[in-house]
Design a protein around this motif. Structure first.
Motif, PDB file in Angstrom:
ATOM      1  N   LEU A 637       0.718  -1.242  -0.155  1.00  0.00           N
ATOM      2  CA  LEU A 637      -0.039  -0.147  -0.074  1.00  0.00           C
ATOM      3  C   LEU A 637       0.994   1.221  -0.019  1.00  0.00           C
ATOM      4  N   GLU A 640      -0.562   8.181   0.067  1.00  0.00           N
ATOM      5  CA  GLU A 640      -0.463   9.339  -0.730  1.00  0.00           C
ATOM      6  C   GLU A 640      -0.120  10.584   0.026  1.00  0.00           C
ATOM      7  N   CYS A 643       3.645   9.848  -0.360  1.00  0.00           N
ATOM      8  CA  CYS A 643       4.328   9.621  -1.664  1.00  0.00           C
ATOM      9  C   CYS A 643       4.696  10.949  -2.431  1.00  0.00           C
ATOM     10  N   VAL A 644       6.298  11.127  -2.767  1.00  0.00           N
ATOM     11  CA  VAL A 644       6.426  12.248  -3.645  1.00  0.00           C
ATOM     12  C   VAL A 644       6.711  11.804  -5.102  1.00  0.00           C
ATOM     13  N   GLY A 645       6.247  10.571  -5.436  1.00  0.00           N
ATOM     14  CA  GLY A 645       6.247  10.155  -6.721  1.00  0.00           C
ATOM     15  C   GLY A 645       7.856   9.985  -7.385  1.00  0.00           C
ATOM     16  N   CYS A 646       8.665   9.558  -6.339  1.00  0.00           N
ATOM     17  CA  CYS A 646      10.043   9.498  -7.138  1.00  0.00           C
ATOM     18  C   CYS A 646      10.249   8.288  -7.920  1.00  0.00           C
ATOM     19  N   ASN A 648      11.241   5.466  -6.614  1.00  0.00           N
ATOM     20  CA  ASN A 648      12.417   4.715  -6.168  1.00  0.00           C
ATOM     21  C   ASN A 648      11.979   3.161  -5.943  1.00  0.00           C
ATOM     22  N   ARG A 665       3.899   1.693  -9.613  1.00  0.00           N
ATOM     23  CA  ARG A 665       3.347   2.652  -8.690  1.00  0.00           C
ATOM     24  C   ARG A 665       2.266   3.383  -8.861  1.00  0.00           C
ATOM     25  N   GLU A 666       1.987   3.864 -10.139  1.00  0.00           N
ATOM     26  CA  GLU A 666       1.201   5.211 -10.309  1.00  0.00           C
ATOM     27  C   GLU A 666      -0.100   4.587 -10.560  1.00  0.00           C
ATOM     28  N   ALA A 667      -0.253   3.347 -11.325  1.00  0.00           N
ATOM     29  CA  ALA A 667      -1.253   2.701 -11.703  1.00  0.00           C
ATOM     30  C   ALA A 667      -2.235   1.873 -10.546  1.00  0.00           C
ATOM     31  N   GLY A 668      -3.452   1.829 -10.510  1.00  0.00           N
ATOM     32  CA  GLY A 668      -4.140   1.234  -9.504  1.00  0.00           C
ATOM     33  C   GLY A 668      -5.037   2.525  -8.712  1.00  0.00           C
ATOM     34  N   ARG A 669      -5.939   1.870  -7.790  1.00  0.00           N
ATOM     35  CA  ARG A 669      -7.094   2.501  -7.406  1.00  0.00           C
ATOM     36  C   ARG A 669      -6.388   3.203  -6.312  1.00  0.00           C
ATOM     37  N   THR A 670      -7.143   4.514  -5.877  1.00  0.00           N
ATOM     38  CA  THR A 670      -6.809   5.301  -4.480  1.00  0.00           C
ATOM     39  C   THR A 670      -8.177   5.856  -3.985  1.00  0.00           C
ATOM     40  N   LEU A 674      -5.046   6.757  -0.015  1.00  0.00           N
ATOM     41  CA  LEU A 674      -4.658   5.576   0.077  1.00  0.00           C
ATOM     42  C   LEU A 674      -4.637   4.765  -1.100  1.00  0.00           C
ATOM     43  N   HIS A 675      -3.460   4.337  -1.715  1.00  0.00           N
ATOM     44  CA  HIS A 675      -3.258   4.023  -2.931  1.00  0.00           C
ATOM     45  C   HIS A 675      -2.955   2.597  -2.917  1.00  0.00           C
TER      46      HIS A 675
ATOM     47  N   PRO B 151       2.602  16.046  -1.439  1.00  0.00           N
ATOM     48  CA  PRO B 151       2.020  14.968  -2.170  1.00  0.00           C
ATOM     49  C   PRO B 151       0.416  14.695  -2.030  1.00  0.00           C
ATOM     50  N   ARG B 158      -4.577  13.808  -9.599  1.00  0.00           N
ATOM     51  CA  ARG B 158      -4.524  12.939 -10.496  1.00  0.00           C
ATOM     52  C   ARG B 158      -5.638  11.787 -10.273  1.00  0.00           C
ATOM     53  N   GLU B 160      -6.283   8.916  -9.659  1.00  0.00           N
ATOM     54  CA  GLU B 160      -6.258   7.536 -10.151  1.00  0.00           C
ATOM     55  C   GLU B 160      -5.631   7.511 -11.411  1.00  0.00           C
ATOM     56  N   THR B 162      -2.935   7.877 -14.195  1.00  0.00           N
ATOM     57  CA  THR B 162      -1.380   8.013 -14.302  1.00  0.00           C
ATOM     58  C   THR B 162      -1.114   9.033 -15.521  1.00  0.00           C
ATOM     59  N   LEU B 258       8.250  19.367  -6.709  1.00  0.00           N
ATOM     60  CA  LEU B 258       8.795  18.226  -5.855  1.00  0.00           C
ATOM     61  C   LEU B 258      10.190  17.919  -6.187  1.00  0.00           C
TER      62      LEU B 258
END
Lengths: 815, 287
Positions: A637, A640, A643-646, A648, A665-670, A674-675, B151, B158, B160, B162, B258
């Motif tokens: 999990l 967000e 999460c700074v979107g790096c 890593n 990381r970016e895809a998926g439900r939020t 909470l992602h 963040p 966004r 959800e 990408t 960021l």
């Protein structure tokens, strides 16, 4: 007129293997093939189709080679080896009738020739006899029963009839390339595609969603005309454009022909097979039947039978089945010298659930199982080990350490019984440590073998269900109960399958039944202020319903299935009787109830002061369960808020695993920041394992679901995963080390290299095939999952659902 | 910050208490590194006042050397975060703990480094090192603020989607716009064409960071095409494109915000190390 010792009819895997053996032994023989090429059924597979070699444990015993691979490769091997062995093949030879008796059969061919043979091996399969379309116009030339190359047809309106794998694969093949411009429709007489493989159905539905294929359910052909077709649908008749009909409605044994040869079938059933002796001889002496016609549709079985039948005809009565060496190896480590047959008989008589198996079933069963000897006190498995296999005690007995803090408190399980069934059924970790009580011989039955056993032997299933229910209740309630105490409750109990979302208890209803969750998980909700508020998450192995039973009154909360689950319903009155007889059980129930009430009142008290917080908690829990956390065992999990979107995490994943990231990381439900990223949840019963041809997906020692190097890249697991976490890719070339990049700028840097670099740096001839790739929880890497270790802000965490979905922890603490 | 991960548990007396299952890098292990670095700062400050240094506190005194050695070792170690982040070795380390330590120990350098100067600043290479250090620290504080504040906005913006999906969505709208604009008059078609031609990523860093897009061709096309016969479709497509563009630009803006501080923080670090080398060499050569 030709005269041979053995006439083999049909050049499929069975017939071909038989002919090769006859040629090898120097017996006079002829292989009769209806068409002008060998092995017509496989020849007619779609171009490039992957031919599977299951069951993988079975040894191939044939003069021809066979391994899983593309259709062209398999056929090419057989063609060249048939020529090498100097097999006497007669093409374009269709049999009209077989007359005469053993030693002097006369085979009349449609071209007028007659062949005399002492014995006949029938290996004609069933595919040559497809079920025909029965409607006006069915004999028009554009109705066909096979599809060789889907690439042949362009700009046509094509209707596929049939709801099995063949029909679906054909429809998909025709629609695969949009440039061909075909308009493909598939007709299905019923409302679903129950007979086909799940992965195929999923592909079909995807193609339909993209508008590539039209699926018509509950529809049959009414009339076929040139250029169009009349359909009988639920809402009446309809005419569609149709340039070609491909009918794939299955096939059956050409029974009339076989019966005319004097061979009896086992029953009048349409799908019955001929009656055969253990040497494959039919009721007509001198005629042998092997392969699909004998009821064995798998290529390996067929090829082994071809070999065996010729050996039998040649007088080799002592021939052991092909799996004999495998079984011998399994028993070789024992000091007691017994033959394989003696061992199988010993296990069959000693283990209760195996009593009803035939010798042939015992052989298949043992191929998937292991036998081991244990010394007294030796550990068989430990509490919290992952494992989904079943153990049966063939000799001796074992001791279960029921108390995790005091290993001296044990309960024995006697010879003939089984253990480990909770892991088998629920997919959860082992509940207790088990050691051998005396010298013991234990059979470990893999999950697949156990499921096969339960499906084929109803008595075994009943016995196993009863044992598992009894054990689960004893383990859960403890309180000094014995199996005898529970007998009455278990007799009255029933196992119910609950679809996701269905209530087993509804708030405000009457009822005193207790429900034990056997498979899956449940969520408890309560109406507070007109809204359902999430109270708790219950994994398999917990129970509900005690409040109404003890305190009386109506149900105080609703319990519904988070995913498709199985529960055991224990009738309230029978259970109440047990509670009265055993006051310690009542104390236990009271204690559990007090804990739950404490949670309820906590939620309710919070409800007044911070209704937003409770709503949020409730909605978040609901969101997580919707996203499959209910069946997860370990999930990544991302918070967000942090999460700074790096990325890593992705880079660390790629650098820890051959340069390919197993998470997006970016895809998926939020929900509420909470992602749930696209990454494996390590489900209790992984969907990906369902249809893996080489059986390459396993659950590892830390509960991780992983794919081993046997992967053939077929993509079934990717299609079966409901969460889209499996990708198909080839391993990129090795990167220069990190410091070469940091100091000299060599290579693509940390993380997954981009396509351009991969392409530029690949070595000629060293291209690697695409394989299925998924998270293995960094098994074997010291320090644990790289994604979590590499998160600079602490946004990434891995959790088991019961850790954060409420208070199942309570049950653990009060155990 | 971690509300949803709070687990309720019972203490010995059966009351419900809350247990936090995870923390961000600032709260890591109940502010362990904040405590350590506060203690360190306090200790060196006390030492500064207690050390008997004559004629006055000075980088060249024994205490000054001690502080200088601590500071230079700390700076080198802090720089290694960049290696640690990219070096996926095995073992029980956590980058979050490293970040936490990096942040708090980095902040403690304000005290240690400044006390090392003995407040003797001037126009020389020694003060340059101190100034660069302060620049690195200030840009780091900027980073902490960005990491704490942005963040959430990135996640909310966004919804959800990408970044790839946003770009694909934009391309899909463009394709439809291209079709829908065929019947338009030449002047209006030219407006739409400009919108199709404009590169989303063009405009440079300032435009991306500021979020101002004055020359946006889509906005101009939307202004130029008023509601009229047969224009509803084009207009609604332009509105959708405009909304999608706004989301994508916000996304790129937040991501840039960021990251942009690192473009000060990291080069300044290397300048600092260079200046430190000069500072240390000169001190030892020109004793």
């Amino acid at each position: 007129m030709d005269r041979v010792r053995i006439a083999i009819v049909g050049s499929g895997p069975a017939g071909l293997s038989a002919a090769a053996r006859a040629a090898q032994l120097g017996l006079s023989h002829v292989l009769l093939e209806k068409t002008d090429h060998l092995s017509d059924t496989i020849y007619k597979y779609q171009k490039g189709k992957h031919v599977m070699a299951t069951p993988s444990a079975l040894v191939l015993r044939s003069d021809l080679d066979f391994d899983a691979g593309k259709r062209e490769l398999v056929l090419g091997t057989w063609d060249s080896q048939t020529a090498k062995h100097k097999v006497n093949v007669r093409y374009r030879s269709e049999i009209k009738a077989i007359e005469g008796e053993a030693g002097a059969f006369r085979l009349a061919l449609t071209d007028g020739a007659v062949i005399e043979a002492e014995t006949v091996v029938l290996a004609i399969g069933t595919q040559g006899n497809p079920n025909l379309v029965r409607c006006p116009g069915a004999n028009l030339p554009h109705v066909q029963y096979q599809l060789d190359d889907p690439g042949e047809y362009v700009d046509e309106h094509i209707t596929v009839i049939g709801s099995g794998d063949a029909g679906i694969e054909n429809a998909l093949g025709l629609a695969a390339d949009a440039a061909q411009g075909n308009t493909v429709t598939i007709l299905n007489r019923s409302g679903d595609f129950a007979r086909a493989k799940g992965a195929n159905v999923k592909l079909l539905n995807e193609a339909a969603e993209r508008g590539r294929i039209t699926i018509r359910l509950e529809t049959t052909p009414a009339e076929i005309r040139p250029g169009e077709m009349v359909l009988e649908t639920r809402d009446g008749q309809e005419t569609i454009r149709c340039d070609r009909v491909i009918a794939r409605m299955g096939s059956a044994a050409p029974r009339a022909f076989v019966e005319a040869c004097g061979i009896e079938f086992s029953s009048a059933d349409r799908e019955a097979f001929p009656k055969l002796s253990p040497t494959f001889e039919s009721t007509k002496p001198g005629i042998f039947v092997i392969g699909a016609l004998a009821g064995y549709p798998l290529i390996k079985h067929c090829m082994n039978q071809g070999y065996d039948v010729i050996e039998f005809i040649n007088g080799n009565k002592g021939l052991k089945p092909a799996d004999e060496p495998l079984l011998e190896a399994k028993f070789a480590k024992f000091k007691a010298r017994r033959s394989v047959d003696e061992w199988l008989e010993l296990l069959r008589t000693n283990v209760a659930i195996l009593h009803e198996l035939s010798p042939l079933q015992m052989r298949e069963f043992m191929l998937d199982s292991e036998v081991r000897a244990y010394k007294p006190g030796e550990m068989i498995f430990e509490r919290n080990d992952p494992g989904s296999s079943l153990f049966a005690i063939a000799q001796g007995s074992v001791l279960v350490e029921v108390d995790k803090d005091n290993p001296r408190i044990t309960v024995p399980i006697e010879q003939g019984s089984v253990f480990g069934e909770v892991g088998l059924i629920s997919g959860r970790r082992r509940g207790a440590t088990i050691r051998a009580g005396e010298n013991a011989v234990i059979v470990e039955v893999s999950r697949t073998a156990a499921l096969k056993l339960m499906a084929s032997v109803p008595a075994a299933k009943r016995a196993l269900t009863r044992i598992s229910v009894e054990r689960q209740l004893l383990q859960m309630f403890g309180s000094g109960l014995t199996a005898a105490d529970l007998a009455e409750v278990i007799d009255a109990s029933e196992v119910i399958t609950v679809p996701a979302g269905k209530h087993i208890i509804t708030e405000g209803d009457e009822g005193q039944d207790i429900f034990v969750i056997r498979v899956g998980s449940m969520i408890i909700e309560k109406q507070v202020g007109g809204k359902p508020v999430f109270l708790n998450y219950l994994p398999a192995g917990s129970y509900v319903g005690e409040m109404a039973l003890i305190a009386g009154g109506k149900r105080t909360a609703t319990v519904k299935a988070a995913i498709k689950s199985e529960v055991i319903r224990l009738p309230g009155d029978a259970f109440l009787k047990l509670v009265k007889a055993r006051p310690r059980l009542l104390d236990k129930l009271r204690a559990d109830m007090a804990d739950r009430q404490s949670i309820n009142s906590f939620i309710e008290s919070r409800k007044d002061s911070f209704s937003g917080v409770v709503d949020m908690y409730s909605a978040t829990a609901g969101f997580l369960i919707e996203n499959g956390i209910g069946e997860a065992t370990d999930v990544l999990l991302i918070d967000e808020n942090l999460c700074v979107g790096c990325d890593n995490c992705e880079k660390a994943c790629a650098d820890s695993h051959d340069g390919l990231s197993r998470l997006d990381r970016e895809a998926g439900r939020t929900y509420a920041h909470l992602h749930v990223p696209t990454s494996c949840r390590h489900c209790e019963h992984p969907h990906c394992m369902i249809d893996c041809p080489p059986n390459a997906i396993h659950r590892g020692p830390d509960g991780e679901v992983f794919i081993d190097e046997k992967c053939i890249g077929c993509g079934n697991c990717q299609r079966n995963c409901p969460y889209g976490v499996i990708r198909m890719d080839s391993v990129p070339p090795k990167k220069p080390p990190l410091f070469a990049w940091l100091l000299l700028g060599l290579g693509p840097g940390p993380g997954e290299p981009d396509k351009a670099w991969k392409y530029k740096d690949k070595k000629e001839g060293a291209e690697k095939p695409k394989k299925a790739i998924k998270c293995d929880m960094c098994a074997g890497i010291k320090g644990g999952p790289a994604c979590v270790r590499a998160c600079p802000t602490g946004a990434a965490i891995r959790v088991a659902p019961e850790q954060f979905l409420g208070v199942s922890r309570l049950e653990r603490e009060t155990d | 910050m971690a509300g949803v991960f709070r687990d309720r548990d019972l203490d010995r007396r059966g009351r419900v208490r809350e247990v936090t299952l995870h923390d961000g890098f600032l709260r890591h292990k109940s502010f362990r590194w904040l405590k350590i670095s506060a203690a360190l700062s306090l200790a060196v400050t006390l030492g500064y006042f207690m050390a008997d240094v004559t004629p006055r506190p000075n980088g060249g005194s024994w205490y000054g050397y001690t502080l200088g050695t601590i500071a230079v070792l700390l700076i080198l170690w802090l720089t290694l975060l960049g290696v640690r982040k990219r070096w996926m070795t095995r073992g029980r380390w956590s980058l979050k703990a490293w970040t936490s330590a990096h942040v708090y120990l980095g902040l403690s350098l304000i005290v240690i480094g400044t006390l090392h100067t003995g407040f003797q600043l001037g126009w020389n290479v020694h003060t340059l090192a101190w100034a660069l250090m302060m620049l690195v620290i200030v840009s780091g504080i900027w980073g902490i603020i960005a990491y704490a504040a942005l963040p959430k906005a990135l996640s909310s913006n966004r919804e959800e989607l990408t970044q790839t999906q946003m770009l694909e969505g934009l391309r899909a709208i463009d394709r439809q716009l291209h079709e829908a604009a065929q019947p338009l008059a030449p002047s209006q078609a030219a407006l739409v064409q400009k919108s199709l031609d404009q590169n989303v990523f063009a405009g440079g860093l300032w435009r991306r960071l500021s979020g101002r897009h004055r020359g946006c061709a889509t906005a101009r096309a939307l202004r130029g095409i008023r509601r009229g016969d047969g224009l509803e479709k084009v207009q609604s497509l332009l509105e959708r494109k405009s909304a999608m563009l706004a989301r994508l630009r916000r996304h790129l803006q937040l991501k840039a915000m960021l990251e942009v501080w690192l473009y000060v923080h990291v080069p300044a670090t290397f300048a600092l190390i260079a200046a430190l080398t000069a500072h240390i060499t000169s001190v030892f050569f020109f004793w």
